[in-house]
Design an enzyme around this catalytic site. Structure first.
Site, short mmCIF file in Angstrom:
data_model
loop_
_atom_site.label_atom_id
_atom_site.label_comp_id
_atom_site.label_asym_id
_atom_site.label_seq_id
_atom_site.Cartn_x
_atom_site.Cartn_y
_atom_site.Cartn_z
N ASP A 67 0.81 -1.22 0.00
CA ASP A 67 0.00 0.00 0.00
C ASP A 67 0.84 1.27 0.00
O ASP A 67 2.07 1.22 0.20
CB ASP A 67 -0.96 -0.01 1.20
CG ASP A 67 -0.31 -0.52 2.48
OD1 ASP A 67 0.93 -0.51 2.56
OD2 ASP A 67 -1.03 -0.94 3.39
N ASN A 136 -7.66 -2.63 14.01
CA ASN A 136 -9.05 -2.77 13.56
C ASN A 136 -9.23 -3.99 12.65
O ASN A 136 -10.28 -4.16 12.03
CB ASN A 136 -9.51 -1.50 12.82
CG ASN A 136 -8.73 -1.27 11.53
OD1 ASN A 136 -7.72 -1.93 11.29
ND2 ASN A 136 -9.19 -0.35 10.71
N HIS A 138 -7.36 -4.70 9.95
CA HIS A 138 -7.00 -4.54 8.53
C HIS A 138 -5.71 -5.28 8.19
O HIS A 138 -4.85 -5.51 9.04
CB HIS A 138 -6.95 -3.06 8.11
CG HIS A 138 -5.77 -2.27 8.58
ND1 HIS A 138 -5.80 -0.89 8.68
CD2 HIS A 138 -4.50 -2.62 8.94
CE1 HIS A 138 -4.62 -0.46 9.07
NE2 HIS A 138 -3.82 -1.48 9.24
N GLU A 143 -9.61 -1.96 4.91
CA GLU A 143 -10.29 -1.60 6.14
C GLU A 143 -11.56 -2.45 6.32
O GLU A 143 -12.03 -3.08 5.36
CB GLU A 143 -10.65 -0.11 6.10
CG GLU A 143 -9.44 0.83 5.93
CD GLU A 143 -8.57 0.95 7.19
OE1 GLU A 143 -8.43 -0.03 7.95
OE2 GLU A 143 -8.02 2.05 7.40
C1 F6R Z 1 1.40 -1.42 6.05
C2 F6R Z 1 0.21 -2.21 6.19
C3 F6R Z 1 -0.60 -2.22 7.46
C4 F6R Z 1 0.25 -2.53 8.69
C5 F6R Z 1 -0.62 -2.53 9.95
C6 F6R Z 1 0.21 -2.74 11.20
O1 F6R Z 1 1.96 -1.59 4.77
O2 F6R Z 1 -0.13 -2.85 5.26
O3 F6R Z 1 -1.63 -3.15 7.34
O4 F6R Z 1 0.86 -3.78 8.53
O5 F6R Z 1 -1.28 -1.31 10.05
O6 F6R Z 1 1.06 -1.65 11.38
P1 F6R Z 1 2.24 -1.68 12.46
O7 F6R Z 1 3.20 -2.71 11.98
O8 F6R Z 1 2.85 -0.29 12.39
O9 F6R Z 1 1.61 -2.02 13.75
#
Ligand code: F6R
Length: 237
Positions: A67, A136, A138, A143
């Site tokens: 992303d 959440n 994701h 989302e």
């Molecule tokens: C980032 C992504 C997100 C993160 C998730 C966890 O490329 O795809 O899904 O993996 O938000 O983020 P952290 O690792 O910062 O807790």
């Protein structure tokens, strides 16, 4: 899902690095799906070290990031382009044109989504997809409410995601409201998914992802539909 329980972040990163390096060394032209965020930082450090030590080459590796924020230029320190350069790409021998990251500045974002899907398709399939988990539920920026059939698309970021990610920005108002993300269908087509989940704040959601029902409300629960998911976590399940 194959669950590997570790004791802490360091162990998670080390185990993940072992799996990534083994996979990359086994395949002639591997395709690796990459995530950003705090979770894979330790793993990326170990990958850089392994490359420096000559244990692995990235010359024939192609990468696809999950992303990118919409509206942040690559030079912006909070962009995922910048993150990847800092944490991995600038420190390994991968030819830069083999490292794909969605372009959140594209004039025609829908066309950019189609271009990204076409590039993944042209690469064959993703051999190993790294994933982190949002509080959440994701994965990528898929989302709650995202269908399992989704391909690369533009997403309105959840308030929770913007709140959580505000820690990287000067204040929450600066966190972009939109992002471009690989879809769940594409993630599910990867040969092997390496799902890293660290820290007590993710415990409740991880339990639902693994043991709860498969529901669009918790996008990561779709991973239950995948035959080859390895979860590495320091959370007691
Ligand atoms: C980032 C992504 C997100 C993160 C998730 C966890 O490329 O795809 O899904 O993996 O938000 O983020 P952290 O690792 O910062 O807790």
């Amino acid at each position: 899902m194959n669950i590997i329980k570790v004791n802490n972040y360091e162990e998670m990163s080390k185990k993940a690095a072992e799996i990534v390096l083994e996979k990359l060394n086994k395949i002639e032209k591997p395709v690796l799906g990459l995530a950003t965020g705090s979770t894979p930082e330790g793993l990326y450090k170990l990958m850089c070290e392994a490359n420096k030590a000559g244990d692995i080459s990235f010359q024939d590796v192609t990468t696809f990031n999950l992303d990118e924020y919409v509206g942040l230029p690559e030079e912006n320190e909070q962009s995922y382009h910048y993150f990847m350069d800092e944490h991995l790409l600038n420190h390994i021998d991968i030819p830069k044109q083999q490292a794909y990251i969605p372009n959140g500045l594209a004039e025609d974002l829908e066309a950019e989504c189609a271009r990204y899907d076409a590039a993944i398709e042209a690469a064959g399939k993703i051999d190993l997809q790294l994933l982190g988990l949002g509080v959440n539920g994701h994965v990528g920026f898929n989302e709650p409410g995202t269908p399992v059939t989704s391909r690369t698309h533009i997403v309105e970021l959840d308030d929770i995601t913007r709140e959580v990610n505000a820690r990287f920005f000067e204040d929450e108002a600066e966190v972009p409201t939109k992002a471009i993300t690989m879809g769940i269908a594409t993630i599910l087509e990867a040969d092997h998914v390496l799902f890293l989940v660290h820290g007590e704040k993710k415990a409740e959601i991880l339990r639902k992802v693994i043991n709860g029902e498969v529901t669009e409300d918790i996008p990561a629960s779709a991973l239950q539909l995948h035959p080859n998911v390895t979860v590495i976590t320091d959370i007691e399940l």
